[in-house]
Design a protein around this motif. Structure first.
Motif, mmCIF file in Angstrom:
data_model
loop_
_atom_site.group_PDB
_atom_site.id
_atom_site.type_symbol
_atom_site.label_atom_id
_atom_site.label_comp_id
_atom_site.label_asym_id
_atom_site.label_seq_id
_atom_site.Cartn_x
_atom_site.Cartn_y
_atom_site.Cartn_z
ATOM 1 N N PHE A 1 6.083 -5.341 -19.574
ATOM 2 C CA PHE A 1 5.362 -6.645 -19.609
ATOM 3 C C PHE A 1 4.522 -6.696 -18.253
ATOM 4 C CE2 PHE A 1 7.970 -7.193 -23.125
ATOM 5 C CZ PHE A 1 7.847 -8.491 -23.518
ATOM 6 N N PHE A 2 3.506 -7.871 -18.345
ATOM 7 C CA PHE A 2 2.807 -7.790 -17.187
ATOM 8 C C PHE A 2 1.819 -8.969 -17.438
ATOM 9 C CE2 PHE A 2 0.316 -5.527 -20.223
ATOM 10 C CZ PHE A 2 -0.953 -6.071 -20.540
ATOM 11 N N GLU A 3 1.455 -9.577 -16.251
ATOM 12 C CA GLU A 3 0.601 -10.559 -16.021
ATOM 13 C C GLU A 3 -0.833 -10.289 -15.452
ATOM 14 O OE1 GLU A 3 -0.408 -14.815 -13.318
ATOM 15 O OE2 GLU A 3 1.641 -13.902 -13.422
ATOM 16 N N LEU A 4 -1.932 -10.432 -16.249
ATOM 17 C CA LEU A 4 -3.189 -9.931 -15.662
ATOM 18 C C LEU A 4 -3.711 -10.664 -14.506
ATOM 19 C CD1 LEU A 4 -3.792 -8.731 -18.454
ATOM 20 C CD2 LEU A 4 -6.134 -9.651 -18.661
ATOM 21 N N THR A 5 -3.952 -9.918 -13.394
ATOM 22 C CA THR A 5 -4.257 -10.636 -12.082
ATOM 23 C C THR A 5 -5.176 -9.612 -11.423
ATOM 24 O OG1 THR A 5 -3.528 -11.533 -10.128
ATOM 25 C CG2 THR A 5 -1.935 -9.573 -10.970
ATOM 26 N N ASN A 6 -5.826 -9.665 -10.177
ATOM 27 C CA ASN A 6 -6.448 -8.991 -9.414
ATOM 28 C C ASN A 6 -5.692 -7.780 -8.746
ATOM 29 O OD1 ASN A 6 -6.819 -11.365 -7.892
ATOM 30 N ND2 ASN A 6 -6.284 -9.813 -6.506
ATOM 31 N N ASP B 1 7.024 -6.068 -3.235
ATOM 32 C CA ASP B 1 7.191 -5.463 -4.143
ATOM 33 C C ASP B 1 8.285 -5.648 -4.954
ATOM 34 O OD1 ASP B 1 5.988 -3.266 -5.812
ATOM 35 O OD2 ASP B 1 7.808 -2.260 -5.577
ATOM 36 N N PHE B 2 8.097 -6.484 -6.261
ATOM 37 C CA PHE B 2 9.450 -7.107 -6.908
ATOM 38 C C PHE B 2 9.224 -6.408 -8.322
ATOM 39 C CE2 PHE B 2 10.717 -9.975 -10.178
ATOM 40 C CZ PHE B 2 11.702 -10.693 -9.747
ATOM 41 N N ARG B 3 10.336 -5.906 -8.624
ATOM 42 C CA ARG B 3 10.641 -5.014 -9.935
ATOM 43 C C ARG B 3 12.027 -5.628 -10.764
ATOM 44 N NH1 ARG B 3 8.390 0.805 -8.845
ATOM 45 N NH2 ARG B 3 7.413 0.574 -6.988
ATOM 46 N N TRP C 1 9.160 -5.074 -15.791
ATOM 47 C CA TRP C 1 7.784 -5.613 -15.182
ATOM 48 C C TRP C 1 8.142 -5.466 -13.641
ATOM 49 C CZ3 TRP C 1 11.556 -8.898 -16.972
ATOM 50 C CH2 TRP C 1 11.863 -9.943 -16.311
ATOM 51 N N ARG C 2 6.581 -5.489 -13.104
ATOM 52 C CA ARG C 2 6.498 -5.455 -11.655
ATOM 53 C C ARG C 2 5.461 -6.178 -11.057
ATOM 54 N NH1 ARG C 2 4.069 0.331 -8.701
ATOM 55 N NH2 ARG C 2 4.581 -0.682 -6.302
ATOM 56 N N VAL C 3 5.433 -7.007 -9.776
ATOM 57 C CA VAL C 3 4.744 -7.642 -9.335
ATOM 58 C C VAL C 3 4.537 -7.286 -7.997
ATOM 59 C CG1 VAL C 3 4.177 -10.302 -8.803
ATOM 60 C CG2 VAL C 3 5.518 -9.573 -11.050
ATOM 61 N N ARG C 4 3.276 -7.494 -7.505
ATOM 62 C CA ARG C 4 3.247 -7.299 -5.987
ATOM 63 C C ARG C 4 2.486 -8.523 -5.425
ATOM 64 N NH1 ARG C 4 1.084 -1.426 -4.317
ATOM 65 N NH2 ARG C 4 3.154 -0.076 -4.806
ATOM 66 N N LYS C 5 2.701 -9.010 -4.357
ATOM 67 C CA LYS C 5 2.302 -9.989 -3.601
ATOM 68 C C LYS C 5 2.082 -9.632 -2.358
ATOM 69 C CE LYS C 5 2.729 -15.209 -2.625
ATOM 70 N NZ LYS C 5 3.610 -16.218 -2.561
ATOM 71 N N ASP C 6 0.766 -10.055 -1.726
ATOM 72 C CA ASP C 6 0.501 -9.911 -0.139
ATOM 73 C C ASP C 6 0.975 -11.109 0.417
ATOM 74 O OD1 ASP C 6 -0.747 -9.937 2.302
ATOM 75 O OD2 ASP C 6 -2.366 -8.631 1.552
#
Length: 602
Positions: A49-54, A103-105, A141-146
Motif C-alpha cells: 500500500f502507498f500514499e502518493l507524495t513527492n 524510515d517507517f515500515r 507499506w513504507r513512509v519516509r519523512k525528513d
C-alpha cells in the motif's frame, strides 16, 4: 460557548416541527472489511500500500549510517502505555548531519480497523500516521519523512523514543501491526546529474535551501532548541480533547536570547468527530430522535493561545482514514495525508516582546466546537542568539478581529440543509534586536470556510461540500526596511462526499430481525492545493483524488462491494516538475504513470 471567547456567531434558524421517522444509517462512517474477494492467483502475495507524495532529496543519497529505534509488534495494546525504547545518536557517524530521515515500515494481515499512531522523541512529536486496514494475505507499506528540523533533539544522548498505537486483537479483530522504524543519517550530499529535477529530488549545495523559512528560521538552519507542548506520555504524549471546553495548557519559560520562535501544531480527529465536516447540528438530531452522537455542526478550528491571548489557529486538512467512508477506496492507494499527517507552523516571533520576561507563560491548545475526540500537541522551535544572554524585543502590532461565522438551518423531518460560512483574518508584528541586527517580523494569517450538508429522500441521500482557503504570510525586515526573509503558504482544501444509503432488512430463521444490513453508494472528491514562497523560490502542489463505489454493509463490516480511486499528484518549482497519476480498481493498480516533464504536470 467557544473555546476562545472572542468568537462572534450569527445564527439563522428555519425549523419545521414534525413527527420524526426512523433514521437511515449515519454516513459517512467507519468500517472494516472482513470479506475477501476471490483471487485468480492461486498463491496471493502480500500487497504493498502507498500514499502518493513527492520523493525526498535524500532518496537519491546513500545514508552514512542508520539506527533502528523501534522494532515492535502492536497487538492488543488498547489502554496500554506507549512503546518506549532508548535513543542516543549513532556512534559511527557523529553530528552534524545535513539531513536526517525517519524510515517507517509496517506490515499486517488479518481483520482490523485503521489505527492512529505517533512517534515522539523526548516528548516532541516527530511523526503522526495512520495504518492501512490489512487483508488475510497481508499488506505492507513504507513512509519516509525528513526530520532534519528536529536535529537539536537528535543530537542529545540518553533519550526515549516512544510510539503510541492502540490496537485491539481478539477472535474477531486479528490484525497485528508489525512496525520497524529507523533514523537515516546523511553526512554528505551528491552532485546532481545533468537532468533537471525539482528541488524535492535534487539535493542542493546548501543543505537547507529546500526547507522553508517557517521551518528553519531567518538563518535557514534547524532550531537551537525544541520544547514540546505535550502530555506526560502515559497514553502517548498527545492531549486528548473531548469537547470545546477541554483546554490543555503547558507552562513554558522562553529563553531570553530567543530571536525567532515557531510553534509546530499536530492535530487529528477521531471517534464522533472523525467526520466533523459532515456532522449535522444537534437540533436536527434531537428533533428527529436520532441516536447518533455525531453532531454539533460541521465547523472545527484548532486554537492556540498564550496567557489567554489568541496567537494563531488552523482549520486542519480533512484526512480520510482507510476505514472511512468506503474502505474499498483506499487499497492499495490510501487517501491524502493518511500515512504522513500534516503539521502546521505558526510563527510566534511577533509576541517575543511580552514573552522574554523570564516568567512562565501558559501555552494552551483547544478545538472550537469539538466533540469527542481530537488528539493534539505541539512543538516550540527556538532560534537563539549565542552571542548574548538576552536580546531586546517589542510587540508593535496585535490585530486579531473576532471570528465571523454564520450558520443557517432549514429542515423538515430528515430532509434539509445546513450551511456554515466562517472567516478570520489577523496580523501581528514585533521586532527583535540581537547581535545579528534589528529584525521585524510581520505575520498575517487568514482563512475562509464554506460548508454545506444536505439530506434528501428521508435522510438516505447526503451531500457534503466543503471549501477551505487559507493563507499564512511571514515577512522579516531588517532595520533598513529591506525584506530579508519571507514565507507564504496558501492552501485550498476542497471536499465533496455524496452518499446514498439503501436499507436491506435481514430476517432471521425464526422471523427475528438481525443486525441491520444496507447498501451504500458513495462518491468522494477531495484535494490539497498548495503554493509556497520561500524567499526567492516558490513551488506549487496540486494533489487530487476522485473515488466512487458501493458496498453492502452489516453493522460496520463490509460484506461485499466495489471501489475505484483515481489520483493525480503534481509538484512544480523553478528547478523542475514531478507528476504521478494512478488508478486503482478493485484493490489493484490499473494505471501508474510517473514523469518529470513539466508539460504533462501543468
Amino acid at each position: 460557548m467557544s473555546c476562545f471567547y472572542l468568537a462572534f456567531t450569527g445564527l439563522l434558524l428555519f425549523l419545521t416541527r414534525t413527527v420524526p421517522s426512523a433514521a437511515a444509517a449515519p454516513a459517512p462512517d467507519r468500517f472494516h472489511k472482513p470479506f475477501r474477494l476471490k483471487s485468480s492467483d492461486p498463491k496471493p502475495e502480500s500487497q504493498e500500500f502507498f500514499e502518493l507524495t513527492n520523493p525526498l532529496p535524500s532518496d537519491r543519497l546513500t545514508p552514512s549510517c542508520s539506527l533502528t529505534v523501534i522494532n515492535n509488534s502492536f497487538a492488543n495494546t488498547i489502554d496500554s502505555p506507549p512503546f518506549s525504547a532508548p535513543y542516543s545518536p549513532p556512534s559511527d557517524c557523529s553530528p552534524p548531519w545535513p539531513r536526517v530521515v525517519l524510515d517507517f515500515r509496517a506490515d499486517s494481515s488479518g481483520d482490523q480497523y485503521d489505527r492512529i499512531a505517533a512517534i515522539w522523541l523526548d516528548g516532541a512529536e516527530v511523526f503522526r500516521t495512520s495504518t492501512a486496514e490489512p487483508t488475510d494475505t497481508g499488506i505492507f507499506w513504507r513512509v519516509r519523512k525528513d526530520i532534519t528540523r528536529y536535529s537539536s533533539i537528535l543530537y542529545k544522548p540518553q533519550l526515549n523514543v516512544t510510539m503510541m498505537l492502540e490496537n485491539v486483537v481478539n477472535d474477531i479483530y486479528t490484525g497485528v501491526y508489525d512496525i520497524h522504524v529507523s533514523f537515516l543519517f546523511y553526512k554528505e550530499n551528491i552532485v546532481p546529474n545533468d537532468v533537471r529535477f525539482p528541488s524535492i529530488i535534487s539535493p542542493s549545495q546548501n543543505h537547507y535551501d529546500n526547507l522553508g523559512t517557517a521551518e528553519l528560521g531567518l538563518f535557514k538552519t534547524p532550531p537551537d532548541l525544541i520544547i514540546p507542548i505535550s502530555s506526560d506520555g502515559e497514553r502517548g504524549h498527545w492531549f486528548r480533547v473531548e469537547s470545546e471546553s477541554d483546554v490543555h495548557v503547558k507552562k513554558v519559560r522562553f529563553p531570553n536570547n530567543t530571536i525567532q520562535v515557531v510553534l509546530e501544531l499536530y492535530a487529528s480527529f477521531h471517534g464522533n468527530d472523525e467526520f466533523w465536516y459532515s456532522n449535522p447540528p444537534y437540533s436536527y438530531i434531537r428533533m428527529n430522535n436520532l441516536t447518533t452522537a455525531r453532531g454539533n455542526g460541521a465547523y472545527r478550528e484548532v486554537f492556540v493561545t498564550i496567557d489567554g491571548k489568541f496567537v494563531g489557529s488552523e482549520v486542519v486538512f480533512p484526512v480520510v482514514f482507510t476505514g472511512g467512508i468506503n474502505p474499498l477506496f483506499w487499497e492499495p492507494v490510501v487517501a491524502i495525508g493518511d500515512f504522513n499527517l500534516p503539521s502546521y507552523d505558526l510563527d510566534l516571533t511577533p509576541f517575543l516582546g511580552w514573552l522574554l520576561d523570564g516568567k512562565y507563560h501558559d501555552i494552551a491548545i483547544c478545538v472550537d466546537d469539538a466533540i469527542s475526540f481530537w488528539l493534539v500537541n505541539a512543538n516550540l522551535h527556538f532560534w537563539l542568539d549565542h552571542g548574548t544572554p538576552k536580546v531586546e524585543a517589542q510587540s508593535v502590532v496585535y490585530n486579531s478581529p473576532a471570528l465571523a461565522i454564520q450558520r443557517r438551518e432549514a429542515f423538515t423531518m430528515l430532509d434539509g440543509s445546513f450551511r456554515i460560512k466562517a472567516n478570520r483574518k489577523s496580523e501581528f508584528a514585533g521586532w527583535v534586536k540581537s547581535t545579528a541586527g534589528n529584525f521585524t517580523t510581520i505575520v498575517s494569517q487568514q482563512f475562509k470556510l464554506t460548508n454545506v450538508v444536505r439530506f434528501y429522500f428521508n435522510g438516505t441521500y447526503k451531500i457534503v461540500q466543503q471549501r477551505v482557503k487559507a493563507k499564512r504570510d511571514s515577512r522579516i525586515r531588517a532595520d533598513s526596511g529591506n525584506l530579508v526573509g519571507r514565507t507564504v503558504v496558501q492552501r485550498q482544501y476542497p471536499l465533496t462526499v455524496i452518499t446514498s444509503t439503501v436499507p436491506l432488512p435481514l430476517i432471521g430463521s425464526l422471523g427475528s430481525k438481525e443486525e441491520e444490513m444496507y447498501m451504500m453508494i458513495t462518491n468522494v472528491s477531495h484535494a490539497l492545493r498548495e503554493r509556497r514562497i520561500n524567499g526567492l523560490s516558490s513551488s506549487t502542489l496540486n494533489n487530487r483524488q476522485e473515488s466512487e463505489g458501493w458496498m453492502k454493509v452489516k453493522g460496520h463490516s463490509v460484506i461485499s462491494g466495489s471501489g475505484s480511486t483515481w489520483q493525480k499528484y503534481n509538484y512544480r518549482d523553478e528547478f523542475g516538475c514531478y507528476s504521478r497519476t494512478v488508478l486503482a480498481l478493485e484493490g489493484k493498480l490499473a494505471i501508474d504513470n510517473t514523469t518529470f516533464s513539466c508539460a504533462s504536470s501543468a
